[in-house]
Enzyme design. Structure first.
Site, short mmCIF file in Angstrom:
data_model
loop_
_atom_site.label_atom_id
_atom_site.label_comp_id
_atom_site.label_asym_id
_atom_site.label_seq_id
_atom_site.Cartn_x
_atom_site.Cartn_y
_atom_site.Cartn_z
N SER A 148 33.35 -86.54 -53.32
CA SER A 148 34.12 -87.50 -53.79
C SER A 148 35.63 -86.98 -53.42
O SER A 148 35.62 -86.78 -52.24
CB SER A 148 34.33 -87.63 -55.42
OG SER A 148 34.96 -88.79 -55.84
N ASP A 213 28.04 -98.05 -55.42
CA ASP A 213 29.02 -97.29 -55.72
C ASP A 213 30.21 -98.42 -55.70
O ASP A 213 30.62 -98.81 -54.73
CB ASP A 213 29.45 -96.18 -54.69
CG ASP A 213 30.34 -95.27 -55.17
OD1 ASP A 213 31.34 -95.78 -55.91
OD2 ASP A 213 30.55 -94.14 -54.84
N HIS A 242 28.80 -94.04 -58.38
CA HIS A 242 29.43 -93.05 -57.96
C HIS A 242 29.22 -91.46 -58.47
O HIS A 242 29.47 -90.66 -57.82
CB HIS A 242 31.07 -93.32 -58.11
CG HIS A 242 31.77 -92.49 -57.39
ND1 HIS A 242 31.99 -92.43 -55.91
CD2 HIS A 242 32.54 -91.46 -57.95
CE1 HIS A 242 33.11 -91.75 -55.70
NE2 HIS A 242 33.24 -91.17 -56.62
#
Length: 295
Positions: A148, A213, A242
């Site tokens: 991320s 996501d 995610h």
């Protein structure tokens, strides 16, 4: 200009758990070894306090595997700290047979300072220096892993190291602004400009992204993979979100396949070098990982 960028980043990119989910202490007093709450001695994890170039003290943990060929330098997402990820690191070390160096960004967990884009860059640079000095880890034996927002410091360092073994981008972002708005151009005030830095990475890149996501659309991962110079087979996890990709069985299988491929690549390069004249030789658990939104 840098201060403006940092303030933009702090406003919507950093959500350190409050309070921190762990503590750092010295066993047996001021001269004892550093320990992290929640980690028992039999887990074979060394704890470090690493000073960055701007004076912040960053917590880093080195998870040693006795048969490791490579070391994974893991940069986590923006809504977690090390205390929440201990089980994940334990599983990754066991299944992949790698050492893992993990760390908390400035302002996260027991690390001092404030979260900012540039502080994450200073953080990973300092942790990499620790790997070299304390453990003798070479670029050729290092794989950078960015989850991320952690893809930002990961690609910052990867663009500077020309002999890395590999890079893993897990639910990665093209840039901070592009998570919020589908802009075509890169603005000066944007943060984590991964879309530009990926072009400077000269090692194999594995991209992992969930197709469902709803925080960082999977097209971010797709574009980063397309822009990579050395593309490794990507993993698009159908229905993956995610923060839950570690729960899918193909996640660890694909990572293990990537590690094995990097080992074969390393052996092949060594064999090629040894055949040349001497004069030509040169040296699973879900985890909170990202949130976006104005404070």
């Amino acid at each position: 200009m840098g201060n403006v960028t940092s303030s933009v980043a702090a406003r919507f990119a950093f959500f350190p758990p409050e309070p921190a989910t762990y503590e750092v202490f010295r066993e047996g007093g001021a001269e004892g070894r550093l320990c992290l709450s929640g980690l028992s001695p039999e887990r074979n994890v060394a704890v470090h306090l690493v000073e960055t170039k701007v004076g912040n003290r960053v917590v880093a943990t080195f998870w040693r595997h006795p048969l490791a060929r490579f070391t994974l330098l893991y940069s986590h997402g923006n809504a977690a700290d090390l205390g929440q990820m201990l089980d994940l690191f334990f599983e990754l070390r066991a299944h992949l047979r790698v050492n893992i160096m993990s760390y908390d960004y400035s302002g996260y967990g027991a690390s001092t300072g404030k979260p900012s884009e540039f502080n994450t860059y200073y953080d990973i640079e300092a942790v990499y220096d620790c790997l070299k000095k304390e453990y003798g880890i070479k670029q050729e034996d290092l794989i950078l892993y960015g989850q991320s927002v952690g893809s930002g410091p990961t690609l910052h360092l990867a663009a500077r190291l020309q002999k890395l073994r590999g890079v893993v981008l897990h639910s990665a972002i093209l840039s901070g602004i592009r998570v919020l708005y589908p802009v075509k151009l890169t603005f000066w005030f944007d943060i984590f400009k991964n879309i530009d830095k990926i072009r400077q990475v000269n090692c194999p890149v594995l991209v992992i992204h969930g197709t469902a996501d709803d925080i960082v659309d999977w097209t971010h991962g797709k574009r980063l993979w397309e822009l990579s110079k050395e593309k490794y087979d990507p993993l698009w996890i159908k229905g993956g979100g995610h923060c839950n990709l570690e729960s899918y069985p193909q996640y660890i299988r694909h990572l293990r396949k990537f590690i094995n491929a990097m080992e074969k690549l390393s052996v092949a390069k060594q064999t090629t070098q040894s055949s040349l004249p001497t004069s030509t030789i040169t040296e699973v658990k879900h985890n909170k990982c990202l949130r976006f939104g104005k404070r």
